[in-house]
Design an enzyme around this catalytic site. Structure first.
Site, mmCIF file in Angstrom:
data_model
loop_
_atom_site.group_PDB
_atom_site.id
_atom_site.type_symbol
_atom_site.label_atom_id
_atom_site.label_comp_id
_atom_site.label_asym_id
_atom_site.label_seq_id
_atom_site.Cartn_x
_atom_site.Cartn_y
_atom_site.Cartn_z
ATOM 1 N N CYS A 107 1.010 -1.365 -0.121
ATOM 2 C CA CYS A 107 0.004 -0.060 -0.007
ATOM 3 C C CYS A 107 0.919 1.257 -0.175
ATOM 4 C CB CYS A 107 -0.915 0.085 1.268
ATOM 5 S SG CYS A 107 -2.164 -1.337 0.924
ATOM 6 N N HIS B 211 -3.590 7.464 1.655
ATOM 7 C CA HIS B 211 -3.806 6.226 1.477
ATOM 8 C C HIS B 211 -5.269 6.040 1.862
ATOM 9 C CE1 HIS B 211 -3.832 1.965 0.583
ATOM 10 N NE2 HIS B 211 -4.028 1.608 1.785
ATOM 11 N N ASN C 197 -10.011 0.388 -0.898
ATOM 12 C CA ASN C 197 -8.593 0.362 -0.649
ATOM 13 C C ASN C 197 -8.097 -0.428 -2.093
ATOM 14 O OD1 ASN C 197 -6.046 -0.019 -0.024
ATOM 15 N ND2 ASN C 197 -6.278 -0.829 2.070
HETATM 16 O O1 UT7 Z 1 -4.231 -0.977 3.327
HETATM 17 C C1 UT7 Z 1 -3.383 -1.483 4.129
HETATM 18 C C2 UT7 Z 1 -3.701 -1.116 5.408
HETATM 19 N N1 UT7 Z 1 -4.864 -1.773 5.871
HETATM 20 C C3 UT7 Z 1 -5.803 -0.903 6.692
HETATM 21 O O2 UT7 Z 1 -5.485 0.069 7.088
HETATM 22 C C4 UT7 Z 1 -6.907 -1.813 7.555
HETATM 23 C C5 UT7 Z 1 -7.207 -1.638 8.811
HETATM 24 N N2 UT7 Z 1 -8.029 -2.038 9.572
HETATM 25 C C6 UT7 Z 1 -9.398 -1.645 9.226
HETATM 26 O O3 UT7 Z 1 -9.793 -0.706 8.449
HETATM 27 C C7 UT7 Z 1 -10.267 -2.213 10.167
HETATM 28 O O4 UT7 Z 1 -9.877 -3.035 11.333
HETATM 29 C C8 UT7 Z 1 -11.449 -3.038 9.692
HETATM 30 C C9 UT7 Z 1 -12.526 -2.408 8.572
HETATM 31 C C10 UT7 Z 1 -10.646 -4.269 8.782
HETATM 32 C C11 UT7 Z 1 -12.217 -4.042 10.473
HETATM 33 O O5 UT7 Z 1 -12.820 -3.264 11.486
HETATM 34 P P1 UT7 Z 1 -12.669 -3.365 13.061
HETATM 35 O O6 UT7 Z 1 -13.607 -2.350 13.699
HETATM 36 O O7 UT7 Z 1 -11.484 -3.485 13.482
HETATM 37 O O8 UT7 Z 1 -13.535 -4.640 13.159
HETATM 38 P P2 UT7 Z 1 -13.060 -5.766 13.775
HETATM 39 O O9 UT7 Z 1 -12.170 -6.806 12.562
HETATM 40 O O10 UT7 Z 1 -12.751 -5.888 15.085
HETATM 41 O O11 UT7 Z 1 -14.455 -6.860 13.542
HETATM 42 C C12 UT7 Z 1 -15.629 -6.694 14.321
HETATM 43 C C13 UT7 Z 1 -16.528 -7.653 14.084
HETATM 44 C C14 UT7 Z 1 -16.316 -9.344 14.358
HETATM 45 O O12 UT7 Z 1 -17.419 -9.848 14.757
HETATM 46 P P3 UT7 Z 1 -17.276 -10.158 16.174
HETATM 47 O O13 UT7 Z 1 -15.900 -11.032 16.357
HETATM 48 O O14 UT7 Z 1 -17.076 -8.970 17.068
HETATM 49 O O15 UT7 Z 1 -18.496 -10.829 16.663
HETATM 50 C C15 UT7 Z 1 -16.077 -9.754 12.777
HETATM 51 O O16 UT7 Z 1 -16.318 -10.934 12.644
HETATM 52 O O17 UT7 Z 1 -17.206 -7.368 12.836
HETATM 53 C C16 UT7 Z 1 -17.203 -8.644 11.988
HETATM 54 N N3 UT7 Z 1 -16.922 -8.471 10.521
HETATM 55 C C17 UT7 Z 1 -17.823 -8.166 9.628
HETATM 56 N N4 UT7 Z 1 -19.126 -8.196 9.947
HETATM 57 C C18 UT7 Z 1 -19.871 -7.889 8.862
HETATM 58 C C19 UT7 Z 1 -15.748 -8.647 10.161
HETATM 59 N N5 UT7 Z 1 -15.923 -8.172 8.796
HETATM 60 C C20 UT7 Z 1 -17.299 -8.017 8.578
HETATM 61 C C21 UT7 Z 1 -18.284 -7.958 7.204
HETATM 62 N N6 UT7 Z 1 -19.453 -7.748 7.635
HETATM 63 N N7 UT7 Z 1 -17.535 -7.784 6.076
#
Ligand code: UT7
Length: 319
Positions: free
Chosen positions: A109, A246, A276
């Site tokens: 990225c 980014h 992204n």
């Molecule tokens: O480009 C390279 C750099 N990359 C980034 O900068 C990405 C950085 N990270 C992020 O943008 C965020 O961490 C995410 C968008 C990937 C995730 O957001 P989050 O608030 O950190 O969510 P999480 O991973 O802690 O997941 C929360 C919940 C989980 O469920 P439980 O375990 O709380 O029951 C996931 O299973 O959301 C669930 N979940 C989804 N639910 C519906 C994960 N993906 C999805 C989805 N739809 N697509």
């Protein structure tokens, strides 16, 4: 100086609602957690090189520069057409530049920031007078379309700039890349990586990410490198006209701007429409803001990105 910018997107636009039919997700979750509403996904005949070549043609047209004048092509990608040769050489052939220097840069990225830094150094030391710097990706081809935690986050596309060596007569304000800062920390491989490769599995592999941990590192590292890059040019956040970041997550953009004390209106955001696009996201956002008239000649820009490795970096640019 940046003589011109260009970009390209695949034909097919895929909305969050479209993804609801493929994985267990909702438009509401994606918008709330990321700000993403849609992304463009490459179809048949569309590859990293075709998108890159289209973006490059648009940048050359904007600069009024003929492809035969290009002396250097640096292409940032983690999704090359082939393991080798470099996708930059495919683009070279498509553009018809003739003999020039052409190679790829792999920093995921933050690849575009690395590519800008390398190209700027080479232009400064006389390797070329005109350089094409391209970020191009087809991440849709390395996504696990059964993993809802990653497949909803990424899209495909390309962006390009033309860098031209400039004689500075000492009377006008210097234009172009004023300074860059790059970093890498290889201890974090397991937080964001592809689980395959020529030398390990002999497969291409799929993207794997521990999103919340990447998120935490991203905000800290990006705010720090922006400060560092500005300081290196004897500038402060108050001097900045536009941040071109980014585009990984709207919440990362907001948190980074807050840490720098910059108003959200000064941040170019395209994540809602592009998602992204890895190395393509910064030049895509730059081109959009140049073409819609937000970014004007003389504006002070800071570009920043962070991604797999981890790698991260920032560039201070007088447009
Ligand atoms: O480009 C390279 C750099 N990359 C980034 O900068 C990405 C950085 N990270 C992020 O943008 C965020 O961490 C995410 C968008 C990937 C995730 O957001 P989050 O608030 O950190 O969510 P999480 O991973 O802690 O997941 C929360 C919940 C989980 O469920 P439980 O375990 O709380 O029951 C996931 O299973 O959301 C669930 N979940 C989804 N639910 C519906 C994960 N993906 C999805 C989805 N739809 N697509």
């Amino acid at each position: 100086m940046i003589a011109g910018t260009g970009s390209a997107l695949p034909k097919r636009r895929v909305t969050n609602q479209d993804l609801e039919a493929i994985v267990d997700t909702t438009d509401e979750w994606i918008v709330e957690r990321t700000g993403i509403r849609a992304r463009y996904i490459a179809g048949e005949g569309e590859t990293t090189s075709t998108l890159a070549a289209e973006a490059a043609r648009n940048a050359l047209a904007a600069a009024g520069i003929d492809p035969t004048q290009v002396g250097l092509i640096v292409l940032a990608t983690a999704t090359p057409d082939q393991t080798f040769p470099a996708t930059a050489t495919r683009v070279q052939e498509m553009l018809g530049t003739g003999d020039c220097i052409a190679f790829d840069v792999a920093a995921v990225c933050s690849g575009f920031l690395y590519a800008v830094s390398v190209a700027d150094s080479m232009v400064r030391t006389g390797a070329a007078d005109v350089a094409l710097v391209i970020g191009a990706e087809t991440f849709s081809r390395i996504l696990d379309w059964e993993d809802r935690a990653t497949c909803v986050l990424f899209g495909d596309g390309a962006g390009a700039i033309v860098l031209r060596a400039e004689e500075n007569d000492g009377t006008s304000q210097p234009q172009g890349i004023l300074g860059t800062k790059l970093h890498a920390d290889g201890r974090h491989n397991e937080l964001l990586y592809v689980d395959g490769g020529p030398s390990t599995t002999q497969t291409v592999g799929k993207l794997r990410m521990k999103g919340s941990e990447v998120f935490r590192h991203a905000v800290t590292n990006l705010a720090a490198v922006l400060h560092e890059a500005l300081k290196g040019c004897d500038l402060t956040p108050a001097d900045v006209d536009w941040v071109v970041p980014h585009q990984a997550n709207q919440r990362i953009l907001d948190a980074t701007a807050r840490k720098l004390g910059l108003p959200a209106e000064k941040v170019v955001t395209t994540v809602a429409e592009h998602a992204n696009t890895s190395a393509a996201s910064v030049p895509l956002a730059l081109d959009k803001a140049v073409r819609d008239g937000r970014i004007k000649r003389g504006d002070l820009l800071v570009l920043e990105a962070m991604g797999g490795g981890f790698t991260w970096g920032a560039a201070v640019v007088r447009y």
